[in-house]
Design a protein around this motif. Structure first.
Motif, PDB file in Angstrom:
ATOM      1  N   PHE A  52       0.829  -1.184   0.000  1.00 49.70           N
ATOM      2  CA  PHE A  52       0.000   0.000   0.000  1.00 49.70           C
ATOM      3  C   PHE A  52       0.875   1.251   0.000  1.00 49.70           C
ATOM      4  CE2 PHE A  52      -2.615   3.095   2.336  1.00 49.70           C
ATOM      5  CZ  PHE A  52      -3.594   3.210   1.384  1.00 49.70           C
ATOM      6  N   PRO A  53       0.696   2.159  -1.003  1.00 51.25           N
ATOM      7  CA  PRO A  53       1.655   3.253  -1.173  1.00 51.25           C
ATOM      8  C   PRO A  53       1.861   4.147   0.055  1.00 51.25           C
ATOM      9  CG  PRO A  53      -0.261   3.568  -2.621  1.00 51.25           C
ATOM     10  CD  PRO A  53      -0.338   2.188  -2.054  1.00 51.25           C
ATOM     11  N   VAL A  54       0.776   4.620   0.671  1.00 54.43           N
ATOM     12  CA  VAL A  54       0.975   5.595   1.751  1.00 54.43           C
ATOM     13  C   VAL A  54       1.668   4.947   2.947  1.00 54.43           C
ATOM     14  CG1 VAL A  54      -0.102   7.313   3.223  1.00 54.43           C
ATOM     15  CG2 VAL A  54      -1.067   6.822   0.992  1.00 54.43           C
TER      16      VAL A  54
ATOM     17  N   LEU B  69       5.315   4.493   2.227  1.00 53.15           N
ATOM     18  CA  LEU B  69       6.054   5.754   2.343  1.00 53.15           C
ATOM     19  C   LEU B  69       6.288   6.116   3.807  1.00 53.15           C
ATOM     20  CD1 LEU B  69       7.157   8.100   0.477  1.00 53.15           C
ATOM     21  CD2 LEU B  69       5.169   9.355   1.211  1.00 53.15           C
TER      22      LEU B  69
END
Lengths: 291, 208
Positions: free
Chosen positions: B123-125, B128
């Motif tokens: 999942f990108p967020v 990050l």
């Protein structure tokens, strides 16, 4: 006046021009910035999204380090400014959280006693030093330079009572007094997407396209910003935006201190203008007006 | 979009066990926000959704998030993509006529989702945030190239190639450091972090 300076991680890397120009401007105006010794990352939005107490602790370590000097702490990066301000605000309002944070800070013999003010250089220059005095120190007029004053989100929001949160005026008044022409720019507090450029690029590219389109459509020669992330998104991704939306933007994006520094007689190198990807030069007319 | 979950009670107004747990931890965090209690005063006017520059990309809007919270559907909120699209620009917060701290409530929801690990793999967020946190914990400072590298290794390493031209452009302008900057007090910094982790779990006893 003397201030404790908190540059933040971006100002040591992708936004070095901001650091250089902030130091130049304060120096030219006879204000002293003293860098906080051994400051750490404020945690930014990313840390705040994962752990509440820990993110407050790492941000409060800076406040605790700065407190012993008794000077206001100045943070140019909008994210650092917001996070440090927010930490201060939460700790002032929540004694339990303050106790928890201080319990952790104790491991380094630190303690934060809520006495600091967290401030942004734009507001410091306008409120402490004053626009009139800045104009009197200016060596070069910015006459006829068409600027889009882009404040972004986190310097005016959430509300800190410093400026109008929908239509802030600090940069507009400052540069208008120096002769610049502020174009009509209703996108001045619109969000650039911040970290979405990495996580959801499609969303962020569209947000930035709209900001550039508005500035360009209203005749801006340059966009002035206060935030490293806005700067990177609008500047470094302009090519990508052009490609994706079949546009032809080529608008210089400058930090407000870079433009102010030019008016105060700074050279492009002193102000880190050589680090910008899209070059900007004052037009001859602006320079002639000075003579 | 909102499916009925097994452990959610079908009796209106009665919270399932999981929902009750989520609600308690969320409320605890909301009360830590200065002005957080104003969530009670939400009149569902939709100013938040209307002010949000990215609500058009959300599967549920900020107004719906508060409605779902009230309806006892926190799990639906946590599994939405909406909370992760928020870039925390605070437009909703300043415009809310009732003073609801929408942005900070979304932060609390993000933390709850991360705590409960309710999101897809890669999942990108989260990737990050995780990269950011690990670098900050290690060096005491953030390190941009390291952050981008870690993030894309966790999500889509192929995309790193596409970033090379931008990397080079910034590098030649002196805007990329080859080595991370570190704070001097790293040892005490990690001691602070360890204690902070313990403090994270301390929940004050609530008066009822």
């Amino acid at each position: 006046m003397e201030y404790t300076y908190y540059p933040g991680c971006s100002l040591e890397a992708s936004s070095r021009g901001y650091d250089e120009s902030v130091r130049f401007v304060f120096n030219a105006l006879g204000q002293k910035l003293i860098e906080l010794e051994d400051w750490n990352c404020c945690g930014a939005t990313s840390y705040m999204s994962t752990k509440e107490t820990i993110s407050l602790v790492i941000s409060a370590r800076n406040l605790a380090l700065a407190e012993k000097y008794g000077r206001d702490i100045v943070a140019p990066c909008s994210a650092c400014y917001t996070i440090l301000y927010k930490t201060n605000h939460i700790l002032k309002n929540n004694p339990i959280m303050k106790a928890k944070v201080n319990q952790a800070l104790k491991k380094d013999n630190l303690e934060y006693n809520l006495s600091l003010n967290v401030r942004h250089p734009l507001e410091v220059l306008v409120n402490d030093f004053g626009i009139e005095k800045i104009v009197s120190k200016a060596l070069i007029r910015l006459d006829g330079v068409k600027m889009a004053q882009y404040y972004g989100c986190q310097i005016v929001r959430p509300d800190r009572g410093l400026d109008d949160k929908e239509n802030p005026q600090m940069m507009d008044s400052l540069f208008e007094a120096l002769g610049a022409e502020n174009i009509y720019f209703p996108m001045k507090v619109r969000c650039c997407g911040g970290m979405l450029m990495t996580t959801y690029p499609d969303v962020a590219l569209k947000l930035n396209k709209e900001i550039l389109e508005c500035a360009y459509g209203n005749g801006a020669e340059l966009i002035v910003t206060t935030c490293p992330l806005c700067h990177v998104n609008l500047e470094a991704y302009q090519d990508k935006i052009n490609k994706k939306f079949k546009k032809d933007f080529h608008i210089p994006i400058l930090f407000f201190t870079q433009v102010l520094g030019l008016a105060l007689g700074g050279t492009p190198k002193e102000l880190g203008l050589n680090r910008n990807l899209i070059p900007f030069q004052l037009k001859k007319t602006a320079l002639e007006a000075t003579k | 979009m909102i499916e009925k979950r097994e452990n959610t009670s079908i009796i209106p107004g009665v919270l399932g066990k999981k929902e009750k747990h989520l609600r308690d931890s969320l409320l605890q965090q909301i009360l830590n926000i200065p002005g957080g209690e104003s969530i009670k005063k939400c009149i569902q006017c939709g100013c938040c959704t209307g002010s949000c520059p990215v609500s058009y990309m959300m599967d549920i809007t900020p107004r719906e998030i508060i409605a779902l919270f009230r309806a006892g559907e926190i799990e639906s909120i946590l599994s939405s993509r909406a909370i992760w699209i928020c870039a925390s620009c605070y437009a909703c917060t300043i415009r809310c006529p009732q003073g609801v701290q929408v942005t900070d409530i979304l932060y609390a929801l993000k933390r709850l989702a991360i705590d409960q690990k309710i999101f897809p793999k890669r999942f990108p967020v989260y990737a990050l945030s995780e990269s950011f946190v690990s670098l900050t914990n290690r060096f005491g400072r953030s390190y941009e190239p390291g952050l981008i590298l870690l993030y894309f290794l966790k999500t889509n390493p192929l995309k790193l190639l596409g970033l090379v031209p931008l990397f080079l452009k910034l590098f030649f302008k002196g805007r990329i450091g080859l080595l991370p900057k570190k704070i001097k007090g790293r040892e005490t910094f990690s001691r602070i972090l360890r204690e902070a982790e313990i403090m994270e779990m301390v929940v004050p006893v609530q008066e009822s």
